[in-house]
Design a protein around this motif. Structure first.
Motif, PDB file in Angstrom:
ATOM      1  N   VAL A  91       0.845  -1.214   0.000  1.00  0.00           N
ATOM      2  CA  VAL A  91       0.000   0.000   0.000  1.00  0.00           C
ATOM      3  C   VAL A  91       0.874   1.255   0.000  1.00  0.00           C
ATOM      4  CG1 VAL A  91      -1.586   1.346   1.447  1.00  0.00           C
ATOM      5  CG2 VAL A  91      -1.969  -1.104   1.116  1.00  0.00           C
ATOM      6  N   SER A  92       0.608   2.147  -0.959  1.00  0.00           N
ATOM      7  CA  SER A  92       1.341   3.417  -1.030  1.00  0.00           C
ATOM      8  C   SER A  92       0.388   4.551  -1.386  1.00  0.00           C
ATOM      9  CB  SER A  92       2.406   3.384  -2.138  1.00  0.00           C
ATOM     10  OG  SER A  92       3.399   2.462  -1.851  1.00  0.00           O
ATOM     11  N   PHE A  93       0.419   5.599  -0.621  1.00  0.00           N
ATOM     12  CA  PHE A  93      -0.190   6.887  -0.999  1.00  0.00           C
ATOM     13  C   PHE A  93       0.199   7.922   0.048  1.00  0.00           C
ATOM     14  CE2 PHE A  93      -3.530   4.679   1.427  1.00  0.00           C
ATOM     15  CZ  PHE A  93      -4.023   5.654   2.277  1.00  0.00           C
ATOM     16  N   ASP A  94      -0.032   9.202  -0.292  1.00  0.00           N
ATOM     17  CA  ASP A  94       0.297  10.289   0.641  1.00  0.00           C
ATOM     18  C   ASP A  94      -0.979  10.995   1.072  1.00  0.00           C
ATOM     19  OD1 ASP A  94       2.927   9.740   0.079  1.00  0.00           O
ATOM     20  OD2 ASP A  94       3.163  11.425  -1.323  1.00  0.00           O
ATOM     21  N   VAL A  95      -0.958  11.507   2.296  1.00  0.00           N
ATOM     22  CA  VAL A  95      -2.027  12.393   2.763  1.00  0.00           C
ATOM     23  C   VAL A  95      -1.359  13.729   3.060  1.00  0.00           C
ATOM     24  CG1 VAL A  95      -3.883  12.732   4.424  1.00  0.00           C
ATOM     25  CG2 VAL A  95      -3.171  10.394   3.841  1.00  0.00           C
ATOM     26  N   ASN A  96      -1.752  14.766   2.324  1.00  0.00           N
ATOM     27  CA  ASN A  96      -1.047  16.051   2.416  1.00  0.00           C
ATOM     28  C   ASN A  96      -1.610  16.946   3.518  1.00  0.00           C
ATOM     29  OD1 ASN A  96       0.588  15.511   0.066  1.00  0.00           O
ATOM     30  ND2 ASN A  96      -1.315  15.737  -1.098  1.00  0.00           N
ATOM     31  N   ASP A  97      -0.799  17.937   3.905  1.00  0.00           N
ATOM     32  CA  ASP A  97      -1.270  18.935   4.869  1.00  0.00           C
ATOM     33  C   ASP A  97      -2.461  19.686   4.269  1.00  0.00           C
ATOM     34  OD1 ASP A  97       0.853  18.179   6.401  1.00  0.00           O
ATOM     35  OD2 ASP A  97       2.116  19.890   5.858  1.00  0.00           O
ATOM     36  N   GLY A  98      -3.376  20.080   5.116  1.00  0.00           N
ATOM     37  CA  GLY A  98      -4.521  20.875   4.664  1.00  0.00           C
ATOM     38  C   GLY A  98      -5.539  20.061   3.880  1.00  0.00           C
ATOM     39  N   GLU A  99      -5.512  18.751   4.105  1.00  0.00           N
ATOM     40  CA  GLU A  99      -6.377  17.863   3.317  1.00  0.00           C
ATOM     41  C   GLU A  99      -7.305  17.074   4.241  1.00  0.00           C
ATOM     42  OE1 GLU A  99      -4.540  16.358  -0.526  1.00  0.00           O
ATOM     43  OE2 GLU A  99      -4.222  14.710   0.850  1.00  0.00           O
ATOM     44  N   ILE A 100      -8.573  16.953   3.834  1.00  0.00           N
ATOM     45  CA  ILE A 100      -9.459  15.988   4.518  1.00  0.00           C
ATOM     46  C   ILE A 100      -9.532  14.787   3.591  1.00  0.00           C
ATOM     47  CG2 ILE A 100     -11.702  15.551   5.579  1.00  0.00           C
ATOM     48  CD1 ILE A 100     -12.182  18.496   5.835  1.00  0.00           C
ATOM     49  N   PHE A 101      -9.014  13.664   4.084  1.00  0.00           N
ATOM     50  CA  PHE A 101      -8.790  12.501   3.229  1.00  0.00           C
ATOM     51  C   PHE A 101      -9.649  11.333   3.725  1.00  0.00           C
ATOM     52  CE2 PHE A 101      -6.792   9.011   1.223  1.00  0.00           C
ATOM     53  CZ  PHE A 101      -5.912   9.454   0.251  1.00  0.00           C
ATOM     54  N   ALA A 102     -10.461  10.775   2.839  1.00  0.00           N
ATOM     55  CA  ALA A 102     -11.323   9.640   3.222  1.00  0.00           C
ATOM     56  C   ALA A 102     -10.696   8.326   2.772  1.00  0.00           C
ATOM     57  CB  ALA A 102     -12.686   9.793   2.576  1.00  0.00           C
ATOM     58  N   PHE A 103     -10.812   7.336   3.627  1.00  0.00           N
ATOM     59  CA  PHE A 103     -10.272   6.007   3.336  1.00  0.00           C
ATOM     60  C   PHE A 103     -11.452   5.047   3.357  1.00  0.00           C
ATOM     61  CE2 PHE A 103      -7.204   2.540   5.012  1.00  0.00           C
ATOM     62  CZ  PHE A 103      -6.812   2.220   3.729  1.00  0.00           C
ATOM     63  N   ILE A 104     -11.780   4.494   2.192  1.00  0.00           N
ATOM     64  CA  ILE A 104     -12.998   3.682   2.130  1.00  0.00           C
ATOM     65  C   ILE A 104     -12.695   2.277   1.575  1.00  0.00           C
ATOM     66  CG2 ILE A 104     -14.487   5.715   1.964  1.00  0.00           C
ATOM     67  CD1 ILE A 104     -14.888   5.224  -0.941  1.00  0.00           C
ATOM     68  N   GLY A 105     -13.567   1.353   1.941  1.00  0.00           N
ATOM     69  CA  GLY A 105     -13.407  -0.035   1.516  1.00  0.00           C
ATOM     70  C   GLY A 105     -14.404  -0.896   2.266  1.00  0.00           C
ATOM     71  N   HIS A 106     -14.690  -2.067   1.703  1.00  0.00           N
ATOM     72  CA  HIS A 106     -15.619  -3.013   2.329  1.00  0.00           C
ATOM     73  C   HIS A 106     -15.151  -3.444   3.716  1.00  0.00           C
ATOM     74  CE1 HIS A 106     -18.781  -3.819  -0.324  1.00  0.00           C
ATOM     75  NE2 HIS A 106     -18.177  -4.552  -1.221  1.00  0.00           N
ATOM     76  N   ASN A 107     -16.021  -4.089   4.465  1.00  0.00           N
ATOM     77  CA  ASN A 107     -15.624  -4.730   5.737  1.00  0.00           C
ATOM     78  C   ASN A 107     -14.470  -5.692   5.453  1.00  0.00           C
ATOM     79  OD1 ASN A 107     -19.082  -4.886   6.528  1.00  0.00           O
ATOM     80  ND2 ASN A 107     -17.607  -3.571   7.527  1.00  0.00           N
ATOM     81  N   GLY A 108     -13.442  -5.608   6.276  1.00  0.00           N
ATOM     82  CA  GLY A 108     -12.310  -6.526   6.139  1.00  0.00           C
ATOM     83  C   GLY A 108     -11.327  -6.151   5.045  1.00  0.00           C
ATOM     84  N   ALA A 109     -11.485  -4.957   4.434  1.00  0.00           N
ATOM     85  CA  ALA A 109     -10.604  -4.569   3.322  1.00  0.00           C
ATOM     86  C   ALA A 109      -9.196  -4.206   3.790  1.00  0.00           C
ATOM     87  CB  ALA A 109     -11.226  -3.402   2.556  1.00  0.00           C
ATOM     88  N   GLY A 110      -9.072  -3.753   5.047  1.00  0.00           N
ATOM     89  CA  GLY A 110      -7.731  -3.399   5.553  1.00  0.00           C
ATOM     90  C   GLY A 110      -7.623  -1.996   6.130  1.00  0.00           C
ATOM     91  N   LYS A 111      -8.745  -1.303   6.296  1.00  0.00           N
ATOM     92  CA  LYS A 111      -8.709   0.105   6.750  1.00  0.00           C
ATOM     93  C   LYS A 111      -8.142   0.237   8.170  1.00  0.00           C
ATOM     94  CE  LYS A 111     -13.145   0.533   6.138  1.00  0.00           C
ATOM     95  NZ  LYS A 111     -13.396  -0.875   5.722  1.00  0.00           N
ATOM     96  N   THR A 112      -8.719  -0.510   9.104  1.00  0.00           N
ATOM     97  CA  THR A 112      -8.247  -0.398  10.493  1.00  0.00           C
ATOM     98  C   THR A 112      -6.796  -0.855  10.602  1.00  0.00           C
ATOM     99  OG1 THR A 112     -10.487  -0.717  11.312  1.00  0.00           O
ATOM    100  CG2 THR A 112      -8.710  -1.151  12.881  1.00  0.00           C
ATOM    101  N   THR A 113      -6.440  -1.874   9.839  1.00  0.00           N
ATOM    102  CA  THR A 113      -5.053  -2.366   9.871  1.00  0.00           C
ATOM    103  C   THR A 113      -4.083  -1.250   9.469  1.00  0.00           C
ATOM    104  OG1 THR A 113      -5.851  -4.577   9.353  1.00  0.00           O
ATOM    105  CG2 THR A 113      -3.512  -4.172   8.992  1.00  0.00           C
TER     106      THR A 113
END
Ligand code: ATP
Length: 234
Positions: free
Chosen positions: A20-42
Motif C-alpha cells: 500500500v502506497s499513498f500520501d495524505v497532504n497537509d490541509g487535506e481531509i482525506f477519506a479512506f474507504i473499503g468493504h468490511n475486512g478490506a484493511g482500513k483499520t489495519t
C-alpha cells in the motif's frame, strides 16, 4: 503529512495490506474507504504505531513511525472506531491523562477542554465516570481528548458511527477549522455521501490493495462516490 510507502502487513499467511502506497497532504481531509475486512483499520493502526507491519515504511511529517515512534505520535491524535477508554476514570480524569501524556500546559488544556466539551455537549458530564456513559458519549470523550492536545494530524476510524446528528455536524466543522490551519485529517468511513461532500481526496482499498487514489473529482467524475465504489467492488 503522512507518506505511506509500500506497506505490507500479514496476519499469518494472509496479507491484510499488500504493498500500500499513498500520501495524505497537509490541509487535506482525506477519506479512506473499503468493504468490511478490506484493511482500513489495519492501515490506521500501522500509521498510529499501534501495531507493526512487515514491509515498507510510514513517514509522519518527515519521520519514520518505525524509528521515531514517540516523536511521530506526538504529532498525531487517534479516535478509534470502538472507544475503549478507562471505564473507572471520570471523563475529565481521562482527558487530563491524555493532556499529561502530550504535555499540554494548563492554560491550553483549559481552553481546549472548555471549547470542545461545550461543543460536544459534555460539559455537565465531565465529572462522571466513563462506565456510566453511552457509546456515543464515550466516542465524544475520545474526540475531546484527541482535540485537547491540538494535534497536527487527526486520524479517525469510522468517526460518525454512534454520534448524534449535532455531534456529526460539529466534528465536520472541527475538520474544516483544522484544515484551514494546514492540519491533516485522515479517516475511514462507510458513509460515502458524507465523504463525498467533506473530503478533498480519497483512497479506496480492496482486499488489502489500493485500487483508486486521487482527488474526489478525479475518482468520481460526474458520478456519485457510492456508484463508483459499488462499480469497483463489482
Ligand atoms: P471494517 O470495515 O469491517 O472495520 P477493515 O477494512 O477495517 O474492516 P481490518 O480490520 O483492517 O478491515 O481487517 C483486514 C483483514 O485483516 C481482514 O481480513 C481481517 O480478518 C484481518 N485481521 C484483522 N485483524 C486481525 C487479527 N488480529 N488477526 C488476524 N487477522 C486479522
Amino acid at each position: 503529512m503522512i507518506e505511506i510507502k509500500n506497506v505490507t502487513k500479514k496476519y499469518g499467511k494472509k496479507k491484510a495490506l499488500d504493498n500500500v502506497s499513498f500520501d495524505v497532504n497537509d490541509g487535506e481531509i482525506f477519506a479512506f474507504i473499503g468493504h468490511n475486512g478490506a484493511g482500513k483499520t489495519t492501515l490506521i493502526k500501522a500509521i498510529m504505531g499501534i501495531h507493526d507491519f512487515d514491509e515498507g515504511d510510514i513517514i509522519i511529517n518527515g519521520k519514520s513511525i518505525r524509528d521515531k515512534g514517540i516523536e511521530c505520535k506526538k504529532e498525531m491524535a487517534f479516535v478509534p472506531d470502538n472507544p475503549e477508554l478507562y471505564e473507572n476514570m471520570t471523563a475529565i480524569g481521562f482527558i487530563n491523562f491524555i493532556c499529561d501524556m502530550y504535555e499540554v500546559n494548563i492554560d491550553e488544556r483549559k481552553k481546549n477542554i472548555d471549547k470542545y466539551a461545550k461543543m460536544f455537549e459534555m460539559k455537565n458530564n465531565l465529572n462522571e465516570p466513563i462506565s456510566s456513559f453511552s457509546h456515543g458519549m464515550k466516542q465524544k470523550v475520545a474526540i475531546i481528548a484527541a482535540l485537547s492536545h491540538n494535534p497536527k494530524i487527526l486520524i479517525m476510524d469510522e468517526p460518525f458511527v454512534g454520534l448524534d446528528p449535532k455531534a456529526v455536524f460539529d466534528i465536520k466543522e472541527v475538520m474544516h477549522e483544522m484544515v484551514k490551519e494546514g492540519k491533516t485529517i485522515f479517516f475511514s468511513t462507510h458513509i460515502l455521501d458524507v465523504a463525498e461532500k467533506l473530503c478533498t481526496r480519497v483512497a479506496i482499498i480492496k482486499k488489502g490493495k489500493i485500487v483508486k487514489v486521487g482527488t474526489m473529482k478525479e475518482i468520481k467524475g460526474d458520478k456519485s462516490l457510492e456508484k463508483v465504489f459499488l462499480e469497483l467492488e463489482g
